[in-house]
Write a protein that holds these residues in place. Structure first.
Motif, PDB file in Angstrom:
ATOM      1  N   MET A  59       0.811  -1.195   0.000  1.00  0.00           N
ATOM      2  CA  MET A  59       0.000   0.000   0.000  1.00  0.00           C
ATOM      3  C   MET A  59       0.858   1.263   0.000  1.00  0.00           C
ATOM      4  O   MET A  59       0.329   2.339   0.096  1.00  0.00           O
ATOM      5  CB  MET A  59      -0.938   0.011   1.200  1.00  0.00           C
ATOM      6  N   ASN A  60       2.172   1.136  -0.057  1.00  0.00           N
ATOM      7  CA  ASN A  60       3.089   2.274  -0.097  1.00  0.00           C
ATOM      8  C   ASN A  60       3.061   3.141   1.154  1.00  0.00           C
ATOM      9  O   ASN A  60       3.388   4.314   1.101  1.00  0.00           O
ATOM     10  CB  ASN A  60       2.833   3.130  -1.342  1.00  0.00           C
ATOM     11  N   HIS A  61       2.651   2.583   2.284  1.00  0.00           N
ATOM     12  CA  HIS A  61       2.677   3.304   3.550  1.00  0.00           C
ATOM     13  C   HIS A  61       3.963   2.944   4.296  1.00  0.00           C
ATOM     14  O   HIS A  61       4.354   1.777   4.336  1.00  0.00           O
ATOM     15  CB  HIS A  61       1.478   2.932   4.427  1.00  0.00           C
ATOM     16  N   ARG A  62       4.589   3.951   4.854  1.00  0.00           N
ATOM     17  CA  ARG A  62       5.790   3.757   5.661  1.00  0.00           C
ATOM     18  C   ARG A  62       5.553   4.466   6.989  1.00  0.00           C
ATOM     19  O   ARG A  62       4.769   5.407   7.071  1.00  0.00           O
ATOM     20  CB  ARG A  62       7.016   4.381   4.991  1.00  0.00           C
ATOM     21  N   GLY A  63       6.255   4.052   8.027  1.00  0.00           N
ATOM     22  CA  GLY A  63       6.061   4.717   9.303  1.00  0.00           C
ATOM     23  C   GLY A  63       7.129   4.397  10.314  1.00  0.00           C
ATOM     24  O   GLY A  63       7.959   3.510  10.120  1.00  0.00           O
ATOM     25  N   THR A  64       7.077   5.161  11.379  1.00  0.00           N
ATOM     26  CA  THR A  64       7.985   4.977  12.503  1.00  0.00           C
ATOM     27  C   THR A  64       7.318   5.555  13.742  1.00  0.00           C
ATOM     28  O   THR A  64       6.304   6.236  13.651  1.00  0.00           O
ATOM     29  CB  THR A  64       9.345   5.658  12.242  1.00  0.00           C
ATOM     30  N   PHE A  65       7.879   5.277  14.890  1.00  0.00           N
ATOM     31  CA  PHE A  65       7.414   5.881  16.127  1.00  0.00           C
ATOM     32  C   PHE A  65       8.245   7.125  16.409  1.00  0.00           C
ATOM     33  O   PHE A  65       9.445   7.152  16.143  1.00  0.00           O
ATOM     34  CB  PHE A  65       7.597   4.949  17.327  1.00  0.00           C
ATOM     35  N   LEU A  66       7.618   8.134  16.979  1.00  0.00           N
ATOM     36  CA  LEU A  66       8.337   9.236  17.606  1.00  0.00           C
ATOM     37  C   LEU A  66       8.340   8.938  19.096  1.00  0.00           C
ATOM     38  O   LEU A  66       7.341   8.461  19.646  1.00  0.00           O
ATOM     39  CB  LEU A  66       7.630  10.568  17.361  1.00  0.00           C
ATOM     40  N   LYS A  67       9.456   9.216  19.749  1.00  0.00           N
ATOM     41  CA  LYS A  67       9.557   8.977  21.185  1.00  0.00           C
ATOM     42  C   LYS A  67      10.254  10.173  21.812  1.00  0.00           C
ATOM     43  O   LYS A  67      11.314  10.592  21.345  1.00  0.00           O
ATOM     44  CB  LYS A  67      10.368   7.702  21.450  1.00  0.00           C
ATOM     45  N   VAL A  68       9.629  10.720  22.840  1.00  0.00           N
ATOM     46  CA  VAL A  68      10.237  11.808  23.593  1.00  0.00           C
ATOM     47  C   VAL A  68      10.411  11.323  25.028  1.00  0.00           C
ATOM     48  O   VAL A  68       9.516  10.685  25.579  1.00  0.00           O
ATOM     49  CB  VAL A  68       9.401  13.107  23.521  1.00  0.00           C
ATOM     50  N   THR A  69      11.595  11.576  25.590  1.00  0.00           N
ATOM     51  CA  THR A  69      11.909  11.115  26.946  1.00  0.00           C
ATOM     52  C   THR A  69      12.268  12.305  27.817  1.00  0.00           C
ATOM     53  O   THR A  69      13.026  13.189  27.397  1.00  0.00           O
ATOM     54  CB  THR A  69      13.080  10.111  26.912  1.00  0.00           C
ATOM     55  N   ASN A  70      11.735  12.328  29.013  1.00  0.00           N
ATOM     56  CA  ASN A  70      12.077  13.372  29.976  1.00  0.00           C
ATOM     57  C   ASN A  70      13.469  13.073  30.515  1.00  0.00           C
ATOM     58  O   ASN A  70      13.664  12.152  31.302  1.00  0.00           O
ATOM     59  CB  ASN A  70      11.049  13.403  31.113  1.00  0.00           C
ATOM     60  N   THR A  71      14.442  13.857  30.085  1.00  0.00           N
ATOM     61  CA  THR A  71      15.829  13.665  30.523  1.00  0.00           C
ATOM     62  C   THR A  71      16.180  14.600  31.682  1.00  0.00           C
ATOM     63  O   THR A  71      17.332  14.625  32.111  1.00  0.00           O
ATOM     64  CB  THR A  71      16.813  13.881  29.355  1.00  0.00           C
ATOM     65  N   GLY A  72      15.190  15.365  32.147  1.00  0.00           N
ATOM     66  CA  GLY A  72      15.426  16.287  33.256  1.00  0.00           C
ATOM     67  C   GLY A  72      15.300  15.611  34.612  1.00  0.00           C
ATOM     68  O   GLY A  72      15.116  14.390  34.715  1.00  0.00           O
ATOM     69  N   LEU A 105       5.151  13.049  32.587  1.00  0.00           N
ATOM     70  CA  LEU A 105       6.395  12.304  32.383  1.00  0.00           C
ATOM     71  C   LEU A 105       7.341  12.540  33.556  1.00  0.00           C
ATOM     72  O   LEU A 105       7.930  13.616  33.700  1.00  0.00           O
ATOM     73  CB  LEU A 105       7.078  12.742  31.086  1.00  0.00           C
ATOM     74  N   ALA A 106       7.480  11.519  34.386  1.00  0.00           N
ATOM     75  CA  ALA A 106       8.487  11.568  35.444  1.00  0.00           C
ATOM     76  C   ALA A 106       9.862  11.473  34.779  1.00  0.00           C
ATOM     77  O   ALA A 106       9.973  11.047  33.629  1.00  0.00           O
ATOM     78  CB  ALA A 106       8.276  10.401  36.411  1.00  0.00           C
ATOM     79  N   PRO A 107      10.925  11.863  35.470  1.00  0.00           N
ATOM     80  CA  PRO A 107      12.257  11.730  34.886  1.00  0.00           C
ATOM     81  C   PRO A 107      12.495  10.313  34.366  1.00  0.00           C
ATOM     82  O   PRO A 107      12.180   9.322  35.033  1.00  0.00           O
ATOM     83  CB  PRO A 107      13.188  12.054  36.059  1.00  0.00           C
ATOM     84  N   GLY A 108      12.981  10.214  33.143  1.00  0.00           N
ATOM     85  CA  GLY A 108      13.274   8.924  32.521  1.00  0.00           C
ATOM     86  C   GLY A 108      12.097   8.294  31.793  1.00  0.00           C
ATOM     87  O   GLY A 108      12.267   7.314  31.071  1.00  0.00           O
ATOM     88  N   LYS A 109      10.896   8.832  31.951  1.00  0.00           N
ATOM     89  CA  LYS A 109       9.711   8.277  31.277  1.00  0.00           C
ATOM     90  C   LYS A 109       9.544   8.884  29.895  1.00  0.00           C
ATOM     91  O   LYS A 109      10.008   9.976  29.612  1.00  0.00           O
ATOM     92  CB  LYS A 109       8.450   8.500  32.114  1.00  0.00           C
TER      93      LYS A 109
END
Length: 120
Positions: free
Chosen positions: A1-14, A58-62
């Motif tokens: 179907m010509n669909h491509r994808g990925t996850f975005l991930k953001v992590t609390n590094t504070g 998001l706790a630190p590290g989450k």
């Protein structure tokens, strides 16, 4: 179907808990970091159901996750080399390698979620 994808991930590094909500801001760049006209569509994607906007603590590290999808049919192909990602949609962003051809500079993405996206 010509669909491509990925996850975005953001992590609390504070060291302190923070809260995010909504959709990431995204923008494509070509070679030499030239801007590519980008259309971001918010909602469910081909691969995942949109969880809707809601506060995520998001706790630190989450981490928080979003699904990012594009198509590659050859329609108005944009040759991206980089992707700007703003976790909160503000001007503050990170730029990551993103060596993909995609139709019309269009990306689809879900809202942030506390769990990785699942097929809808």
């Amino acid at each position: 179907m010509n669909h491509r994808g990925t996850f975005l991930k953001v992590t609390n590094t504070g060291d302190e808990t923070c809260v995010i909500s909504g959709y990431a801001g995204v923008a494509l760049e070509g070679a030499y970091h030239t801007a590519i006209k980008t259309t971001a569509r918010h909602g469910s994607t081909y691969f995942a159901t949109d969880p809707g906007t809601h506060p995520i603590t998001l706790a630190p590290g989450k981490s928080a996750w979003a699904d990012l999808v594009w198509t590659t049919t050859g329609a108005g192909t944009a040759h991206a080399k980089y992707l700007q990602i703003s976790p909160t949609g503000s001007n503050s962003h990170s730029t990551v390698a993103f060596n993909h051809d995609l139709d019309n500079g269009t990306l689809s993405l879900t809202a942030w979620s506390s769990k990785p996206p699942i097929n809808g």
